[in-house]
Write an enzyme that holds these catalytic residues in place. Structure first.
Site, mmCIF file in Angstrom:
data_model
loop_
_atom_site.group_PDB
_atom_site.id
_atom_site.type_symbol
_atom_site.label_atom_id
_atom_site.label_comp_id
_atom_site.label_asym_id
_atom_site.label_seq_id
_atom_site.Cartn_x
_atom_site.Cartn_y
_atom_site.Cartn_z
ATOM 1 N N GLU A 52 0.934 -1.083 -0.036
ATOM 2 C CA GLU A 52 0.134 0.134 -0.012
ATOM 3 C C GLU A 52 0.843 1.355 -0.074
ATOM 4 O O GLU A 52 1.987 1.244 0.495
ATOM 5 C CB GLU A 52 -0.782 0.048 1.174
ATOM 6 C CG GLU A 52 -0.443 -0.144 2.521
ATOM 7 C CD GLU A 52 -1.424 -0.391 3.769
ATOM 8 O OE1 GLU A 52 -2.624 -0.715 3.394
ATOM 9 O OE2 GLU A 52 -1.060 0.242 4.818
ATOM 10 N N CYS A 53 0.491 2.276 -1.002
ATOM 11 C CA CYS A 53 0.774 3.613 -0.811
ATOM 12 C C CYS A 53 2.610 3.663 -1.263
ATOM 13 O O CYS A 53 2.843 2.915 -2.482
ATOM 14 C CB CYS A 53 0.967 4.264 0.314
ATOM 15 S SG CYS A 53 1.007 6.203 0.067
ATOM 16 N N GLY A 54 3.441 3.619 -0.364
ATOM 17 C CA GLY A 54 4.900 3.413 -0.724
ATOM 18 C C GLY A 54 5.318 2.027 -1.157
ATOM 19 O O GLY A 54 5.959 1.772 -1.802
ATOM 20 N N SER A 56 -1.931 -0.743 -4.024
ATOM 21 C CA SER A 56 -2.891 0.387 -4.042
ATOM 22 C C SER A 56 -2.187 1.642 -3.326
ATOM 23 O O SER A 56 -1.285 1.224 -2.340
ATOM 24 C CB SER A 56 -4.124 -0.029 -3.362
ATOM 25 O OG SER A 56 -4.885 1.303 -3.115
#
Length: 483
Positions: free
Chosen positions: A344-346, A446
């Protein structure tokens, strides 16, 4: 099982972002610890950076209590589980006291309930609230602000005011007299301007903890200031007045298997944005959590069954992550063998083909996701996200509803065709935002952060995916072994 949660607790609230909530909260935590108290900290909302400072000050993991992501029951459950072993709880608010995401939203009990706000969380956990007022450029008007917040919702239980950034003794007396006399609220303390405290603020919030070499000195100075300029005895008495809560608290389950599935969690300066409950719930679901560092390690730990790459990647670490090719090759081998991966994200940005930083440099990344991204200072994407699982995956079947939060500066440059999106996405007002993320080949990636506390089944599904992967690996190993 019903339990009575009667721990002393206090919400530190503000009238806006930047009023000094974090500084006052850090100082109060340090002051209470200097009295021998075991302090559990919480942060209203989805913020990770403030949480890192609060955890550092308390020496206990800080927990996010976010009513939009977790719901009422999830907020109370997080409080109950977090305070185990603590003497008291200090909760830092978010934004202004009543700032949430609108008075009329899905699930709000009535107009005026201020869903998602600090006021709502204080009500849910039956905690008194103290209001932080920045007195640098305000006199008697401070009383009007305090009175308005007190009277707008009489159930909010605002019990006092702490003045911050006071420029002089004269200004302190003026504001203090006005708040006492006109707002009928006690002034619990008045901190002078502390220019020597180094907790720099960036445009998007505080300087990340790992980039602040002065953090211990700053917390010590804030603790000394609160001890000197606040009535901590009175604050503790007000905390003790918090009404006990009768809650149904599930007991943390100890894994019963002797050889639990091992979930590798990326954890270092580049991957440090995790909700504390996410890792606990994985353990409760029967997994062993094993940490590793994509910055420092040369390879993944042995015998992992699944991977979890959280957020936190900033430009400061992109070049180092990209140059650690030995680790990237280890990651690629694990992915080639079908190891379930949640990013997720990073974590997603680590998995893409390339990442362009703001200086124009292009860095090859792990290549597990056929996409290229750029980090751009003007490309901030932020807000709550209402998600539906678009492709069946370890998070649930198609249509599973999830809630998360997005905060990043990444922009998609290019992507391969015919990739399965992880989610369809709306904002918190229900406006459609299209598709988000990737769910393909055992990877779910994501840019949205999910809090597993919204539905413990999330962690159970993740662990089951790891357990299934282990079983497949054991079968392959037995087939390859000589008879």
């Amino acid at each position: 099982m019903l339990e009575e949660i009667g721990i002393p607790r206090l919400v530190v609230a503000g009238v806006r972002s930047g009023s000094g909530k974090t500084s006052i909260t850090l100082g109060l935590v340090a002051a209470l610890r200097s009295r021998g108290r075991e302090v559990q900290t919480f942060k209203v909302g989805p913020d990770f950076i403030d949480c890192a400072y609060l955890a550092h000050a308390s020496r206990r993991p800080c927990r996010n209590i976010d009513s939009w992501m977790l719901g009422d029951a999830g907020v109370r459950r997080s409080l109950a589980q977090g305070v185990v072993g603590a003497d008291c709880a200090v909760i830092e608010g978010v934004g202004g006291f009543y700032d949430g995401h609108g008075m009329y939203s899905e699930g709000s009990a009535a107009a005026g309930s201020f869903p998602g706000s600090t006021a709502e969380v204080a009500r849910l956990i039956s905690a008194p609230a103290v209001l932080v007022l920045d007195a640098w450029a305000m006199g008697e008007t401070a009383a009007a602000v305090a009175l308005g917040i007190k009277q707008l919702d009489v159930s909010s239980n605002v019990v006092g005011v702490i003045l911050n950034n006071v420029p002089s003794d004269y200004r302190r007396r003026v504001v203090e007299d006005a708040v006492w006399t006109l707002a009928h609220l006690p002034v619990l303390g008045a901190l002078p301007r502390l220019d020597s405290v180094h907790i720099p603020e960036l445009r998007t919030g505080l300087l990340p903890l790992t980039q602040n070499p002065h953090v211990d000195e700053a917390i010590a100075q804030l603790g000394a200031a609160v001890s000197r300029h606040c009535d901590v005895d009175l604050i503790e008495r007000l905390m003790a007045r918090a009404r006990p809560l009768q809650l149904s608290v599930p007991q943390r389950r100890q894994p019963t298997v002797s050889d639990p599935p091992r979930i590798g969690v990326a954890f270092d300066d580049a991957f440090c944005f995790y909700y504390a409950e996410n890792l606990e719930l994985l353990e409760d679901a029967g997994a062993e959590v094993v940490t590793f560092s994509p910055l420092e390690d040369r390879a993944l730990p042995r015998d992992l069954d699944a991977l979890y790459l959280g957020g936190g990647v900033s430009e400061a670490y992109v070049a180092r992550l990209s140059s650690n090719r030995a680790f990237i090759e280890s990651f690629r081998r694990a992915r080639a063998q079908g190891m379930p991966t949640y990013a997720e994200c990073g974590g997603l940005l680590y998995c893409v083909r390339s990442l362009r930083t703001s200086d124009g440099s292009v860095h090859p990344m792990a290549g597990a996701i056929p996409a290229d991204f750029a980090l751009e200072a003007g490309a901030l994407h932020s807000g709550y996200r209402d998600l539906r699982v678009a492709s069946s995956c370890m998070l649930g079947p198609v249509g599973t509803r999830l809630r998360g939060h997005e905060f990043h500066f990444a922009r998609l440059l290019s992507a391969g065709e015919d990739q399965n999106p992880a989610f369809t996405m709306h904002d918190s007002d229900g406006e459609p935002l299209g598709c988000e993320g990737w769910a393909t080949g055992g990877i779910v990636a994501s840019l949205v952060h999910l809090h597993f506390g919204q539905d413990p089944a999330l962690a159970r599904r993740f662990v089951e995916a790891a357990r299934t992967a282990r079983a497949r690996r054991d079968v392959r190993t037995s087939e390859l072994s000589p008879v």
